[in-house]
Design a protein around this motif. Structure first.
Motif, short mmCIF file in Angstrom:
data_model
loop_
_atom_site.label_atom_id
_atom_site.label_comp_id
_atom_site.label_asym_id
_atom_site.label_seq_id
_atom_site.Cartn_x
_atom_site.Cartn_y
_atom_site.Cartn_z
N LYS A 17 -75.62 66.16 3.73
CA LYS A 17 -76.02 66.66 2.41
C LYS A 17 -75.22 66.01 1.28
CE LYS A 17 -79.04 69.52 4.08
NZ LYS A 17 -80.49 69.22 3.95
N SER A 18 -73.97 65.67 1.54
CA SER A 18 -73.16 65.07 0.48
C SER A 18 -73.70 63.71 0.04
CB SER A 18 -71.71 64.92 0.95
OG SER A 18 -71.62 64.05 2.07
N MET A 19 -74.50 63.07 0.90
CA MET A 19 -75.08 61.77 0.54
C MET A 19 -76.19 61.91 -0.50
SD MET A 19 -73.52 59.26 2.08
CE MET A 19 -74.64 57.87 2.27
N LEU A 20 -76.52 63.15 -0.87
CA LEU A 20 -77.50 63.37 -1.93
C LEU A 20 -76.83 63.46 -3.30
CD1 LEU A 20 -79.81 66.05 -0.23
CD2 LEU A 20 -80.18 63.57 -0.41
N ALA A 21 -75.52 63.40 -3.33
CA ALA A 21 -74.80 63.44 -4.61
C ALA A 21 -75.25 62.27 -5.48
CB ALA A 21 -73.30 63.40 -4.38
N GLU A 22 -75.34 62.51 -6.79
CA GLU A 22 -75.93 61.54 -7.70
C GLU A 22 -74.90 60.80 -8.55
OE1 GLU A 22 -78.77 63.91 -9.80
OE2 GLU A 22 -80.16 64.01 -8.10
N THR A 64 -73.98 57.98 -7.74
CA THR A 64 -74.59 56.66 -7.71
C THR A 64 -76.08 56.86 -7.90
OG1 THR A 64 -74.88 56.70 -5.31
CG2 THR A 64 -72.85 55.72 -6.16
N TYR A 65 -76.75 55.90 -8.52
CA TYR A 65 -78.18 56.09 -8.84
C TYR A 65 -79.07 55.50 -7.75
CZ TYR A 65 -82.62 55.90 -11.23
OH TYR A 65 -83.94 56.07 -11.55
N PRO A 66 -80.12 56.21 -7.33
CA PRO A 66 -80.44 57.59 -7.71
C PRO A 66 -79.61 58.62 -6.95
CG PRO A 66 -82.10 56.74 -6.22
CD PRO A 66 -81.18 55.60 -6.50
N ASN A 67 -79.11 58.27 -5.78
CA ASN A 67 -78.11 59.07 -5.07
C ASN A 67 -77.47 58.18 -4.01
OD1 ASN A 67 -79.72 59.21 -2.60
ND2 ASN A 67 -80.94 60.81 -3.60
N ARG A 68 -76.49 58.71 -3.32
CA ARG A 68 -75.73 57.89 -2.36
C ARG A 68 -76.60 57.38 -1.22
NH1 ARG A 68 -70.52 62.01 -1.91
NH2 ARG A 68 -69.83 61.77 -4.08
N GLY A 75 -68.09 52.34 1.77
CA GLY A 75 -67.73 53.64 1.22
C GLY A 75 -68.62 53.92 0.02
N VAL A 76 -69.50 54.92 0.15
CA VAL A 76 -70.54 55.16 -0.85
C VAL A 76 -70.13 56.32 -1.77
CG1 VAL A 76 -73.00 55.48 -1.21
CG2 VAL A 76 -72.18 54.51 0.95
N GLY A 77 -70.13 56.06 -3.08
CA GLY A 77 -69.81 57.11 -4.04
C GLY A 77 -68.70 56.69 -4.98
N THR A 78 -68.21 57.65 -5.75
CA THR A 78 -67.14 57.40 -6.72
C THR A 78 -66.01 58.40 -6.56
OG1 THR A 78 -68.14 58.84 -8.40
CG2 THR A 78 -68.85 56.52 -8.37
N ASP A 79 -64.86 58.07 -7.12
CA ASP A 79 -63.71 58.99 -7.08
C ASP A 79 -63.97 60.24 -7.91
OD1 ASP A 79 -62.35 57.21 -5.47
OD2 ASP A 79 -61.40 56.18 -7.16
N SER A 119 -68.67 66.79 -4.73
CA SER A 119 -68.39 65.88 -3.63
C SER A 119 -67.85 64.56 -4.17
CB SER A 119 -69.67 65.63 -2.81
OG SER A 119 -69.47 64.64 -1.84
N LYS A 120 -66.69 64.15 -3.68
CA LYS A 120 -66.07 62.90 -4.11
C LYS A 120 -65.97 61.93 -2.92
CE LYS A 120 -63.17 65.23 -7.57
NZ LYS A 120 -61.79 65.43 -8.06
#
Length: 320
Positions: free
Chosen positions: A90-95, A97-101, A211-215, A237-238
């Motif tokens: 579910k955390s890979m749906l964090a936005e 990054t566009y449109p999400n991870r 590593g997908v996402g941001t700090d 989610s970070k």
């Protein structure tokens, strides 16, 4: 003799329409001449129509690329075997990054496939559990179709069972007698797991990790709002990449960042994969054909030109 471009059969409408318009033009001209009292030369009209029709047919045949098998040649294909482990928690749906991870991971994976040559790729999505979605193959077009089908609903739950995904990949490598075991991981991280480190070392698995996402992170959207913790607070989610970096380093692989500011690291991965031993070897048959499209094309164009420019000198009441 066979046709190498049967997909062009749909273009049969082009020569048909072209010839049809030319014939209609000829007939229209004949009717005009008839109205002003000049005789019709039926033979010339038939010859003109025949040349135009036959020319159109020959051009269409040329579009189908007639060819004849000249020889068969076997070529040796060398590459690496790679399993892609795609985090679909579910955390890979964090936005952040566009449109999400998850979607940016799928896009990056497609870029990787577009740049591979001869390597076989398999796909294993993982969350609370894992499964082999696509076994090892060098059919990248089929692989892209599998990538499009990946979403967070393939596996129920929202956890991250990377170890189970690694075990599935390892079992698949052993079934194919692969000498080297290389995996590409897309994930936003998780807690440090010594068992995973031990497993990749014991089984000689090399990991290349995105590593997908941001700090800064982002909330995780769901159907009725956002994911909350047990206290009712919205979860942010970070990217937790400390363990991912350690895993890549300890396994002898590489770590890459993936976010909206870093979307070209697939090129670094391709370069790193190029340095791997090409242990996957197989023979493929290559058919070499002699092409003959130029003959019907040349003859067809010549007949069309002759038919189009075929002219008579008209006099009132007769043709000469």
């Amino acid at each position: 003799m066979e046709f190498g471009n049967t997909a062009s059969i749909k273009f049969v409408v082009i020569p048909i329409l072209t010839v049809l318009f030319l014939i209609l033009g000829v007939r229209k001209r004949e009717k005009i001449l008839e109205r002003i009292g000049w005789k019709k030369d039926t033979i010339i009209m038939i010859v003109k129509t025949l040349f135009l029709s036959l020319g159109g047919i020959l051009v269409f045949i040329a579009l189908l690329s007639p060819q004849k098998l000249k020889e068969e040649e076997k070529i040796a294909i060398q590459g690496s075997d790679l399993y892609v482990l795609m985090d679909i928690s579910k955390s890979m749906l964090a936005e952040d990054t566009y449109p999400n991870r998850l979607e940016i991971s799928k896009k990056e994976l497609k870029e990787i496939l577009n740049n591979l040559k001869g390597d076989r790729v398999g796909i294993i999505p993982f969350s609370d559990s894992a499964y082999v979605q696509m076994p090892l193959t060098d059919d990248y077009f089929m692989a892209i179709n599998y990538i499009d089908a990946i979403d967070s609903k393939l596996i129920s739950g929202g956890g991250t069972e990377l170890l189970e995904a690694l075990k599935l990949a390892n079992n698949s490598f052993e079934k194919t007698d692969a000498k080297d075991k290389n995996v590409i991981i897309f994930s936003d991280g998780g807690e440090r797991n010594p068992e995973i480190l031990k497993y990749v070392k014991d089984n000689h698995i090399k990991t290349f990790i995105f590593g997908v996402g941001t700090d800064e992170g982002s909330v995780i959207p769901i159907d009725n709002g956002f994911i909350k913790d047990n206290s009712g607070n919205i979860v942010v989610s970070k990217l937790n990449d400390n363990f991912l970096k350690e895993l890549a380093r300890e396994s002898g692989g590489q770590y890459y960042s993936l976010n909206n500011l870093n979307t070209g690291n697939y090129q670094k991965l391709i370069a790193d994969i190029g340095k791997l031993d090409k242990t996957s070897q197989r023979d493929e048959k290559l058919n070499i054909y002699e092409q003959y499209y130029q003959y019907p094309l040349g003859a067809g164009l010549l007949l069309i030109l002759i038919g189009y420019f075929l002219r008579r000198k008209e006099k009132e009441g007769e043709y000469v």
